[in-house]
Scaffold this active site. Structure first.
Site, PDB file in Angstrom:
ATOM      1  N   CYS A  29       0.822  -1.108  -0.002  1.00  0.00           N
ATOM      2  CA  CYS A  29       0.074   0.001   0.061  1.00  0.00           C
ATOM      3  C   CYS A  29       0.926   1.382  -0.048  1.00  0.00           C
ATOM      4  CB  CYS A  29      -0.774  -0.027   1.311  1.00  0.00           C
ATOM      5  SG  CYS A  29      -1.963  -1.379   1.198  1.00  0.00           S
TER       6      CYS A  29
ATOM      7  N   ARG B 205      -5.021   6.892  -0.651  1.00  0.00           N
ATOM      8  CA  ARG B 205      -4.085   5.699  -0.467  1.00  0.00           C
ATOM      9  C   ARG B 205      -4.254   4.995  -1.623  1.00  0.00           C
ATOM     10  NH1 ARG B 205      -5.825   2.025   3.369  1.00  0.00           N
ATOM     11  NH2 ARG B 205      -3.835   0.934   3.059  1.00  0.00           N
TER      12      ARG B 205
ATOM     13  N   ASN C 186      -0.116  -2.147   5.729  1.00  0.00           N
ATOM     14  CA  ASN C 186       0.364  -3.503   6.071  1.00  0.00           C
ATOM     15  C   ASN C 186       1.949  -3.338   6.384  1.00  0.00           C
ATOM     16  OD1 ASN C 186       0.042  -6.224   6.347  1.00  0.00           O
ATOM     17  ND2 ASN C 186       1.186  -6.526   4.301  1.00  0.00           N
TER      18      ASN C 186
END
Length: 325
Positions: A2, A16, A79
């Site tokens: 990400c 994002r 993550n």
């Protein structure tokens, strides 16, 4: 993996890329002011700021991937495998489960500075949502129009970093990511100069050669360097159209295409499932998906923000094509 991004023109924008190999049926979700937030170890919040963002709702609780509240404060979880380390409960701390961290912050704070003060007492505890949603190893970017933070719960404790780039990806830890930028200080948006030897002549045979060495692979460290370079050198007009276009172009510079990052079996690949951009001043949440390049928007202020009921909008995933003939 990400990439999270904070960006300011006339207004402030936050969003994002969500890079995964599968979807959790996420939707654009609005949590109104009177939706009762029940937390595991801290008092509930029967009233709070309204929130808009991307979430999967489970057992009536919005599990936000990213969100913005009506005051313009934004937050996203990314993550952080192998590095995230959640703690046992501590009697002298504010014990927050990772899955409720975004709602807990956005529900009650107005600015990054307020959050930074509160984080001195926060303990991110090892409490999963349920058996169907086990613990996710995450770290977070928290932003307003003035500042950004990176927040990481690691073995040595909760680490809160000032984030002058307004960018976050994944591993390694934020301090190492920041240090690695030293390797790219020679990059430039200008044509290169010959510092190799004054006895040799070289040919600037292409535009963009000043940035030779900027990584282009899809690892999190490379995406961090590329996103910071792209964002810090971005030039945009102040209109909504120009600002949105530039924001999505920055995210597009580190997007993941199907087939380039294999994560499991022969046909399992990580892709950019969606890209989001919220105008934190107006409360309009925009997004694209992997197969829908057209920007779709949801305006939180067109909903009843004093209600008690979550509002969600399924994502438009198929390609929307405007034919001219």
């Amino acid at each position: 993996m990400c990439t999270g991004l904070s960006y300011t023109t006339k207004n402030h924008y936050f969003g994002r890329n969500l890079d995964l190999e599968f979807s959790y049926n996420e939707k654009v979700t609005i949590t109104p002011r009177k939706f009762p937030f029940e937390f595991r170890r801290v008092p509930s919040l029967p009233t709070h700021h309204a929130i808009i963002g991307m979430a999967t709702t489970a057992d009536g609780f919005p599990l936000y991937y990213d969100g913005t509240n009506e005051k313009g404060l934004s937050m996203a979880g990314l993550n952080f495998p192998d590095n995230a380390d959640y703690k046992p409960e501590a009697a002298d701390k504010t014990n927050i489960a990772p899955f409720e961290f975004i709602p807990w912050v956005l529900a009650q704070f107005d600015t990054v500075t307020q959050v930074e003060t509160a984080l001195a007492e926060v303990n991110l505890v090892d409490i999963p949502f349920n058996d169907d949603f086990p613990q996710s190893p995450l770290h977070w970017i928290i932003s307003d129009s003035d500042r950004s933070l990176a927040v990481e719960s690691v073995k040595s404790g909760l680490r809160v970093y000032d984030n002058p780039y307004g960018v976050l990806t994944n591993n390694p830890t934020f301090d190492i990511q920041s240090f690695n930028l030293n390797n790219y200080m020679h990059l430039s948006t200008n044509p290169p100069e010959n510092n190799f030897s004054d006895q040799l002549r070289f040919d600037t045979y292409s535009r963009g050669m000043g940035a030779i060495g900027l990584p282009g692979d899809l690892s999190s460290a490379s995406r961090f360097a590329k996103a910071v370079f792209t964002k810090m050198n971005s030039i945009s007009g102040t209109s909504e159209s120009e600002s949105l276009s530039q924001f999505f172009q920055i995210l597009g510079s580190v997007a993941q295409q199907r087939g380039c990052v294999r994560v499991g079996g022969e046909d399992s690949y990580e892709i950019t499932i969606y890209s989001s951009c919220c105008n934190t001043d107006t409360g309009v949440y925009y997004y694209t998906t992997y197969e829908n390049s057209q920007i779709t928007g949801v305006d939180m202020h067109k909903e009843d923000l004093d209600s008690e009921t979550l509002v969600d909008y399924p994502l438009t995933k198929g390609q929307q094509i405007a034919m001219h003939n």
